[in-house]
Design a protein around this motif. Structure first.
Motif, PDB file in Angstrom:
ATOM      1  N   UNK A   1       0.851  -1.187   0.000  1.00 37.26           N
ATOM      2  CA  UNK A   1       0.000   0.000   0.000  1.00 37.26           C
ATOM      3  C   UNK A   1       0.889   1.240   0.000  1.00 37.26           C
ATOM      4  N   UNK A   2       0.384   2.283  -0.616  1.00 40.58           N
ATOM      5  CA  UNK A   2       1.169   3.501  -0.790  1.00 40.58           C
ATOM      6  C   UNK A   2       1.638   4.075   0.541  1.00 40.58           C
ATOM      7  N   UNK A   3       2.846   4.633   0.519  1.00 41.10           N
ATOM      8  CA  UNK A   3       3.388   5.306   1.688  1.00 41.10           C
ATOM      9  C   UNK A   3       3.070   6.793   1.692  1.00 41.10           C
ATOM     10  N   UNK A   4       2.264   7.246   0.718  1.00 39.49           N
ATOM     11  CA  UNK A   4       1.972   8.674   0.607  1.00 39.49           C
ATOM     12  C   UNK A   4       1.319   9.197   1.879  1.00 39.49           C
ATOM     13  N   UNK A   5       1.616  10.420   2.204  1.00 39.89           N
ATOM     14  CA  UNK A   5       1.056  11.059   3.387  1.00 39.89           C
ATOM     15  C   UNK A   5      -0.460  11.166   3.277  1.00 39.89           C
ATOM     16  N   UNK A   6      -1.149  10.970   4.412  1.00 43.57           N
ATOM     17  CA  UNK A   6      -2.602  11.119   4.445  1.00 43.57           C
ATOM     18  C   UNK A   6      -2.946  12.598   4.268  1.00 43.57           C
ATOM     19  N   UNK A   7      -3.737  12.888   3.230  1.00 40.97           N
ATOM     20  CA  UNK A   7      -4.102  14.273   2.946  1.00 40.97           C
ATOM     21  C   UNK A   7      -5.596  14.533   3.103  1.00 40.97           C
ATOM     22  N   UNK A   8      -6.429  13.519   2.783  1.00 41.60           N
ATOM     23  CA  UNK A   8      -7.874  13.723   2.860  1.00 41.60           C
ATOM     24  C   UNK A   8      -8.530  12.516   3.505  1.00 41.60           C
ATOM     25  N   UNK A   9      -9.504  12.790   4.389  1.00 39.03           N
ATOM     26  CA  UNK A   9     -10.269  11.738   5.050  1.00 39.03           C
ATOM     27  C   UNK A   9     -11.748  12.069   4.954  1.00 39.03           C
ATOM     28  N   UNK A  10     -12.529  11.107   4.516  1.00 36.57           N
ATOM     29  CA  UNK A  10     -13.984  11.224   4.505  1.00 36.57           C
ATOM     30  C   UNK A  10     -14.516  10.582   5.781  1.00 36.57           C
ATOM     31  N   UNK A  11     -15.363  11.297   6.488  1.00 37.45           N
ATOM     32  CA  UNK A  11     -15.928  10.842   7.754  1.00 37.45           C
ATOM     33  C   UNK A  11     -17.426  10.638   7.572  1.00 37.45           C
TER      34      UNK A  11
ATOM     35  N   UNK B   1      -9.775  17.203  15.227  1.00 37.31           N
ATOM     36  CA  UNK B   1      -8.397  16.783  15.459  1.00 37.31           C
ATOM     37  C   UNK B   1      -7.603  16.726  14.162  1.00 37.31           C
ATOM     38  N   UNK B   2      -8.209  16.185  13.125  1.00 40.96           N
ATOM     39  CA  UNK B   2      -7.534  16.065  11.830  1.00 40.96           C
ATOM     40  C   UNK B   2      -7.351  17.420  11.169  1.00 40.96           C
ATOM     41  N   UNK B   3      -8.370  18.259  11.253  1.00 39.17           N
ATOM     42  CA  UNK B   3      -8.274  19.589  10.663  1.00 39.17           C
ATOM     43  C   UNK B   3      -7.185  20.427  11.295  1.00 39.17           C
ATOM     44  N   UNK B   4      -6.981  20.231  12.591  1.00 37.50           N
ATOM     45  CA  UNK B   4      -5.948  20.988  13.303  1.00 37.50           C
ATOM     46  C   UNK B   4      -4.541  20.675  12.791  1.00 37.50           C
TER      47      UNK B   4
ATOM     48  N   UNK C   1     -14.922   7.488  24.810  1.00 34.58           N
ATOM     49  CA  UNK C   1     -14.128   6.597  23.959  1.00 34.58           C
ATOM     50  C   UNK C   1     -14.074   7.106  22.521  1.00 34.58           C
ATOM     51  N   UNK C   2     -15.179   7.628  22.025  1.00 34.18           N
ATOM     52  CA  UNK C   2     -15.194   8.130  20.650  1.00 34.18           C
ATOM     53  C   UNK C   2     -14.259   9.329  20.486  1.00 34.18           C
ATOM     54  N   UNK C   3     -14.254  10.222  21.476  1.00 33.08           N
ATOM     55  CA  UNK C   3     -13.364  11.388  21.414  1.00 33.08           C
ATOM     56  C   UNK C   3     -11.905  10.944  21.506  1.00 33.08           C
ATOM     57  N   UNK C   4     -11.635   9.991  22.394  1.00 36.18           N
ATOM     58  CA  UNK C   4     -10.278   9.448  22.487  1.00 36.18           C
ATOM     59  C   UNK C   4      -9.842   8.824  21.163  1.00 36.18           C
ATOM     60  N   UNK C   5     -10.745   8.097  20.509  1.00 37.68           N
ATOM     61  CA  UNK C   5     -10.415   7.505  19.207  1.00 37.68           C
ATOM     62  C   UNK C   5      -9.882   8.564  18.252  1.00 37.68           C
ATOM     63  N   UNK C   6     -10.576   9.692  18.195  1.00 36.20           N
ATOM     64  CA  UNK C   6     -10.182  10.769  17.283  1.00 36.20           C
ATOM     65  C   UNK C   6      -8.802  11.309  17.627  1.00 36.20           C
TER      66      UNK C   6
ATOM     67  N   UNK D   1      -5.249  10.833  15.248  1.00 33.69           N
ATOM     68  CA  UNK D   1      -4.514  12.012  14.785  1.00 33.69           C
ATOM     69  C   UNK D   1      -3.064  11.984  15.266  1.00 33.69           C
ATOM     70  N   UNK D   2      -2.869  11.560  16.509  1.00 34.73           N
ATOM     71  CA  UNK D   2      -1.507  11.441  17.030  1.00 34.73           C
ATOM     72  C   UNK D   2      -0.680  10.477  16.183  1.00 34.73           C
ATOM     73  N   UNK D   3      -1.274   9.366  15.797  1.00 36.82           N
ATOM     74  CA  UNK D   3      -0.549   8.364  15.019  1.00 36.82           C
ATOM     75  C   UNK D   3      -0.274   8.849  13.598  1.00 36.82           C
ATOM     76  N   UNK D   4      -1.203   9.591  13.023  1.00 38.80           N
ATOM     77  CA  UNK D   4      -0.967  10.150  11.687  1.00 38.80           C
ATOM     78  C   UNK D   4       0.268  11.050  11.701  1.00 38.80           C
ATOM     79  N   UNK D   5       0.445  11.784  12.780  1.00 36.62           N
ATOM     80  CA  UNK D   5       1.582  12.695  12.869  1.00 36.62           C
ATOM     81  C   UNK D   5       2.927  11.959  12.952  1.00 36.62           C
ATOM     82  N   UNK D   6       2.888  10.655  13.211  1.00 37.33           N
ATOM     83  CA  UNK D   6       4.119   9.867  13.253  1.00 37.33           C
ATOM     84  C   UNK D   6       4.596   9.463  11.864  1.00 37.33           C
ATOM     85  N   UNK D   7       3.805   9.781  10.828  1.00 38.89           N
ATOM     86  CA  UNK D   7       4.232   9.518   9.458  1.00 38.89           C
ATOM     87  C   UNK D   7       4.082   8.081   9.003  1.00 38.89           C
ATOM     88  N   UNK D   8       3.249   7.293   9.670  1.00 40.68           N
ATOM     89  CA  UNK D   8       3.046   5.896   9.278  1.00 40.68           C
ATOM     90  C   UNK D   8       2.271   5.812   7.974  1.00 40.68           C
ATOM     91  N   UNK D   9       2.521   4.744   7.203  1.00 40.37           N
ATOM     92  CA  UNK D   9       1.657   4.542   6.039  1.00 40.37           C
ATOM     93  C   UNK D   9       0.302   4.049   6.522  1.00 40.37           C
TER      94      UNK D   9
END
Length: 378
Positions: A1-11, A24-27, A302-307, A311-319
């Motif tokens: 799967x692509x290693x490209x940075x996450x740029x857009x998410x549909x919720x 969280x993501x918008x920030x 729990x739902x707020x924690x999920x968000x 977001x914290x993990x996205x900032x780590x640059x993971x695919x």
């Protein structure tokens, strides 16, 4: 799967979990678009518990102080018998800098989250929902009921207990009906109701919960075998009848329940999606993945924690593959513990009403210890 940075998410779903994820993501600069089935916002419910772990997560979204300004904060609870005689006053487990509990109107909370989501650039597509999701190596494509198509790096299903996203990805699932229902009704706050007070009757549990300087709400948990359908135009009368075994303050407010449209009646269901909560580029959060009985007031937390964790993990640059696995690894056991602990409280209530409660069970102590575990780092 692509290693490209996450740029857009549909919720998919614009409730507490979806709005929290968008904030969280918008920030951190990710483009987000919320797909909401309702044509306009119609927030269903009365008040919502915000324990310290929820406030900690809301602080990451920049709205904790606003929630405390508009809500009602306090430490500790009261447990009483049906006549209002106090038999326990458990303290609330706390996190430094936060009260033991904040209660806020659901409508107020939604307004706070919605305005914050707009301020970080979230797009909203109202009155439509998903029909299908097609996944490729480098993107996911979502087809909507209005005929439009959206593409994104990740699709988040935050569309609640009856999640359409979950059904599309994992097939239809059966939630467990726990044999109970919860009734709620908004009332003017009594001056001496300054913290959540629970009243244990012979066949039901009632409560009075302050949610602002001016308002409180009554809650009632009852056994409802077979999940009967309640006539909506008689909900006030049925609720009053369910309260006849209570004296004290509950008896005082009983006759104020006069509007069936203001009675919020919810059967209690529980569901924990087996791990993993993702497939390809689609991830479930909140009630779509882990729906819990309300007995510990942690579902929205729990739902707020999920968000926040996502977001914290996205900032780590993971695919994407690494990201969703890491999220699942961080969240599954925590959510499982809470779902199972809430279910245990439901089972104990039935034993109490049947006169079969084991002598060694200490419900306030169990609740305190469970909530203290939730205060540990997410």
């Amino acid at each position: 799967m692509s290693n490209a940075k996450v740029k857009k998410i549909v919720i998919v779903g614009g409730g507490i979990g979806g709005l929290s994820a968008a904030i969280a993501l918008g920030e951190i600069g990710i483009e987000t678009e919320i797909i909401e089935l309702k044509q306009k916002w119609e927030v269903y419910g009365v008040g919502i518990f915000q324990p310290p772990n929820a406030l900690r997560a809301l602080n990451e979204l920049g709205v904790a102080n606003t929630c405390m300004e508009w809500g009602y904060s306090f430490d500790g609870m009261e447990y009483c018998d049906a006549e209002g005689n106090r038999f326990a006053e458990p303290q609330s487990p706390k996190i430094d800098g936060y009260p033991g509990l904040n209660i806020i109107s659901r409508r107020t909370l939604h307004s706070i989250l919605y305005e914050k989501a707009k301020s970080v650039g979230t797009k909203f597509r109202m009155g439509t929902t998903i029909v299908d999701i097609h996944q490729a190596d480098d993107q996911a494509q979502v087809k909507l009921t209005d005929g439009s198509m959206l593409t994104a790096d990740i699709v988040i299903g935050s569309d609640g207990q009856n999640s359409k996203v979950r059904n599309l990805i994992f097939g239809n699932v059966e939630q467990e009906y726990l044999g109970q229902a919860v009734w709620r009704y908004t009332l003017p706050r009594m001056e001496d109701i300054t913290r959540s007070t629970l009243y244990y009757g012979p066949n039901a549990k009632a409560g009075l919960v302050p949610m602002s300087e001016d308002e409180m709400y009554l809650l009632l948990t009852t056994s409802e075998p077979g999940n009967p359908r309640m006539p909506e135009d008689q909900l006030d009368q049925i609720l009053r009848n369910r309260l006849v075994d209570f004296g004290g303050k509950i008896a005082e407010v009983r006759e104020q329940i006069v509007d069936p449209k203001e009675v919020v009646y919810r059967p209690v269901f529980s569901y924990l999606l087996p791990s993993p909560w993702y497939q390809g580029r689609v991830l479930l959060i909140g009630d779509a993945a882990h729906s819990t009985a309300p007995h510990l007031g942690q579902g929205a937390s729990l739902a707020i924690e999920d968000a926040v964790v996502l977001t914290e993990l996205i900032q780590q640059g993971l695919n994407v593959t690494q990201l969703l696995k890491a999220f699942n690894d961080r969240r599954y056991e925590r959510c499982r513990m809470l779902v199972e602990s809430s279910n245990q409280l439901v089972k104990w209530e039935f034993l109490e009403w049947e006169g079969k409660m084991p002598d060694d069970v200490n419900v306030p102590k169990f609740a305190y210890e469970t909530l203290a575990n939730m205060n540990e780092a997410i």
